[in-house]
Scaffold this motif. Sequence first.
Motif, mmCIF file in Angstrom:
data_model
loop_
_atom_site.group_PDB
_atom_site.id
_atom_site.type_symbol
_atom_site.label_atom_id
_atom_site.label_comp_id
_atom_site.label_asym_id
_atom_site.label_seq_id
_atom_site.Cartn_x
_atom_site.Cartn_y
_atom_site.Cartn_z
ATOM 1 N N LEU A 143 45.601 39.652 54.489
ATOM 2 C CA LEU A 143 46.926 39.729 53.874
ATOM 3 C C LEU A 143 47.230 38.550 52.952
ATOM 4 C CD1 LEU A 143 49.001 41.044 56.922
ATOM 5 C CD2 LEU A 143 47.771 42.348 55.171
ATOM 6 N N LYS A 144 46.250 37.671 52.772
ATOM 7 C CA LYS A 144 46.433 36.591 51.814
ATOM 8 C C LYS A 144 46.361 37.160 50.403
ATOM 9 C CE LYS A 144 44.212 32.391 50.063
ATOM 10 N NZ LYS A 144 45.388 31.511 50.062
ATOM 11 N N SER A 145 47.198 36.653 49.533
ATOM 12 C CA SER A 145 47.187 37.106 48.147
ATOM 13 C C SER A 145 46.732 35.985 47.230
ATOM 14 C CB SER A 145 48.592 37.566 47.721
ATOM 15 O OG SER A 145 48.945 38.745 48.419
ATOM 16 N N ILE A 146 45.950 36.369 46.248
ATOM 17 C CA ILE A 146 45.497 35.436 45.222
ATOM 18 C C ILE A 146 46.066 35.915 43.895
ATOM 19 C CG2 ILE A 146 43.495 34.573 43.957
ATOM 20 C CD1 ILE A 146 41.866 34.953 46.539
ATOM 21 N N GLU A 147 46.726 35.036 43.178
ATOM 22 C CA GLU A 147 47.287 35.397 41.881
ATOM 23 C C GLU A 147 46.769 34.423 40.827
ATOM 24 O OE1 GLU A 147 51.456 36.355 41.724
ATOM 25 O OE2 GLU A 147 51.541 36.525 43.916
ATOM 26 N N ILE A 148 46.202 34.975 39.755
ATOM 27 C CA ILE A 148 45.602 34.161 38.704
ATOM 28 C C ILE A 148 46.054 34.703 37.357
ATOM 29 C CG2 ILE A 148 43.440 33.321 37.706
ATOM 30 C CD1 ILE A 148 42.096 34.008 40.386
ATOM 31 N N THR A 149 46.381 33.798 36.453
ATOM 32 C CA THR A 149 46.710 34.216 35.083
ATOM 33 C C THR A 149 45.753 33.535 34.113
ATOM 34 O OG1 THR A 149 48.313 32.440 34.825
ATOM 35 C CG2 THR A 149 49.143 34.585 35.575
ATOM 36 N N CYS A 150 45.613 34.137 32.952
ATOM 37 C CA CYS A 150 44.692 33.608 31.953
ATOM 38 C C CYS A 150 45.222 33.978 30.565
ATOM 39 C CB CYS A 150 43.300 34.199 32.178
ATOM 40 S SG CYS A 150 42.055 33.497 31.118
ATOM 41 N N ASP A 151 45.271 32.995 29.680
ATOM 42 C CA ASP A 151 45.757 33.210 28.323
ATOM 43 C C ASP A 151 44.584 33.579 27.416
ATOM 44 O OD1 ASP A 151 46.869 33.189 25.811
ATOM 45 O OD2 ASP A 151 47.967 31.316 26.095
ATOM 46 N N VAL A 152 44.609 34.781 26.900
ATOM 47 C CA VAL A 152 43.531 35.271 26.043
ATOM 48 C C VAL A 152 43.365 34.398 24.810
ATOM 49 C CG1 VAL A 152 42.721 37.237 24.681
ATOM 50 C CG2 VAL A 152 43.843 37.620 26.888
ATOM 51 N N ASN A 153 44.449 33.804 24.330
ATOM 52 C CA ASN A 153 44.406 32.983 23.117
ATOM 53 C C ASN A 153 43.497 31.764 23.257
ATOM 54 O OD1 ASN A 153 46.196 34.628 21.662
ATOM 55 N ND2 ASN A 153 47.963 33.618 22.617
ATOM 56 N N GLU A 154 43.184 31.387 24.506
ATOM 57 C CA GLU A 154 42.331 30.225 24.730
ATOM 58 C C GLU A 154 40.850 30.554 24.583
ATOM 59 O OE1 GLU A 154 43.309 28.657 28.527
ATOM 60 O OE2 GLU A 154 45.408 28.182 27.982
ATOM 61 N N PHE A 155 40.545 31.837 24.333
ATOM 62 C CA PHE A 155 39.157 32.267 24.246
ATOM 63 C C PHE A 155 38.901 32.984 22.922
ATOM 64 C CE2 PHE A 155 40.448 31.966 28.609
ATOM 65 C CZ PHE A 155 39.390 31.296 29.219
ATOM 66 N N GLU A 185 36.379 34.812 32.525
ATOM 67 C CA GLU A 185 36.936 33.601 33.120
ATOM 68 C C GLU A 185 37.834 33.919 34.309
ATOM 69 O OE1 GLU A 185 37.927 29.644 33.894
ATOM 70 O OE2 GLU A 185 36.240 30.627 32.875
ATOM 71 N N ILE A 186 38.669 34.931 34.178
ATOM 72 C CA ILE A 186 39.585 35.248 35.277
ATOM 73 C C ILE A 186 38.825 35.821 36.474
ATOM 74 C CG2 ILE A 186 40.220 37.656 34.684
ATOM 75 C CD1 ILE A 186 43.156 36.777 35.197
ATOM 76 N N ILE A 187 37.748 36.567 36.187
ATOM 77 C CA ILE A 187 36.918 37.083 37.273
ATOM 78 C C ILE A 187 36.149 35.947 37.938
ATOM 79 C CG2 ILE A 187 34.932 38.546 37.807
ATOM 80 C CD1 ILE A 187 37.582 40.026 37.398
ATOM 81 N N ARG A 188 35.683 34.987 37.134
ATOM 82 C CA ARG A 188 34.976 33.836 37.707
ATOM 83 C C ARG A 188 35.894 33.063 38.664
ATOM 84 N NH1 ARG A 188 34.300 28.508 37.242
ATOM 85 N NH2 ARG A 188 36.067 28.357 35.802
#
Length: 425
Positions: free
Chosen positions: A166-178, A187-190
Amino acid sequence: MEESKTSKDEVVHNWTGKINKIIRASIDIQRKVVALFLFLSKIIAILSAVVLLYNSIDGLLKQSFTIHPFDVPLAFSDNGFTGNFTSWQLSDEIAKIQKTGWSVSGFNVKRFQQDNIEADIVIFGISLNTVKSLSRSLLGIKDKAIKGSLLRKDNILYLKINLYNLKSIEITCDVNEFDNVYKAYDEIIRKASFEILHEVDPFVLASFYWANNNQKRSVDIIKEIIEGKMDGHDSAYLLWGEMLGNEEKYPQAIDKFKNSVEINPKNALAWSGWGWVLYEMGDRDDEAISKFQEVISQTDDVWHAWYYWGLILYRNNQNEEAIIKLKKAILTDKSRYEAYNEISYVFQTQGEVDTSIVYLVEGIKNSTNPGFLYATLAEMYWSQDKKEKAFTSLKKSLSQGVDIYQYIEVEPYKSFAICFPKKND
């Protein structure tokens, strides 16, 4: 009258016998039918179990390292995250992390890291946690699953993962940086892969950080494993001991190996690590051998135990015994070049250079890293005054990435450097 009565009795007797035979036959048939039914029931039960096992494994493999799409909660929609989401595979990225972690031999990854990465790595498709998941599935307990969604709004990628606990992981990634969106996806999958492994298989992640020269992060995770007394925390002590041993912090390393065997006396790799550190200390050979004997009492397939035991015997001039141990190391793992290299020197010490060459040639054929073996072979040829063969072997060693010019104080490297000067980079 009497005869008539006797005749009737005989008829009744005959019919009774026939009826009894029919009853017995019927009972016998019933028994066979029941036995057949039970046999078929067992077959069906076994087949059902096999199907259940297959489906469970198949399902777990699909669930364990895959992000599955699910409906976006209203809160996300209010924030503008909408769309038709596709599943995103994590298995490749997790495999990359695992690949530079724990080696097949299970010990001394750093020291022989190049060899391990090239040929001796096992990529663990099913971790211990997944095996536990399978057991829970078979027992009717809910599987451990990793599920989530990958969303995109404008140039922001948003990834939310719900783990089995039940732990949640939240990640964001700005496409403009790539450069492009696909690199942003990678990167977000890594990042997600690291987060997931931290939860479900922290030992692999600790091994990965260590193999990639981030010892501080590795030790932090090891401490988490030990403090939480997680599964395999005896091996966490083992990994920590290996790190300290490579830093030549031998007393501290021994403490970690002791901790490991106190938790699990059957951890042969920890006993082997303890023996290795004692060997490196140089003046505790008898103690080291006692540790290797403990390893061999449990299993005879730990390469390091045979190899370092052989080195101890060689430096104590017990050449015949050293040869026996080094041969065992070769049989345990023919892809490791070190045992071939050392046994060739033992035979050379005994004046058996031809035998040395035989083992070096065999090692070159079997080893995943034959560069040093070519260099040693050149030394053997040089001792036989076969200079042309020696130079040919040194050229092959050089082509395998061995910097033979660092040894130019001795032959045959000195003469080779004169004939073939090192090119400036």
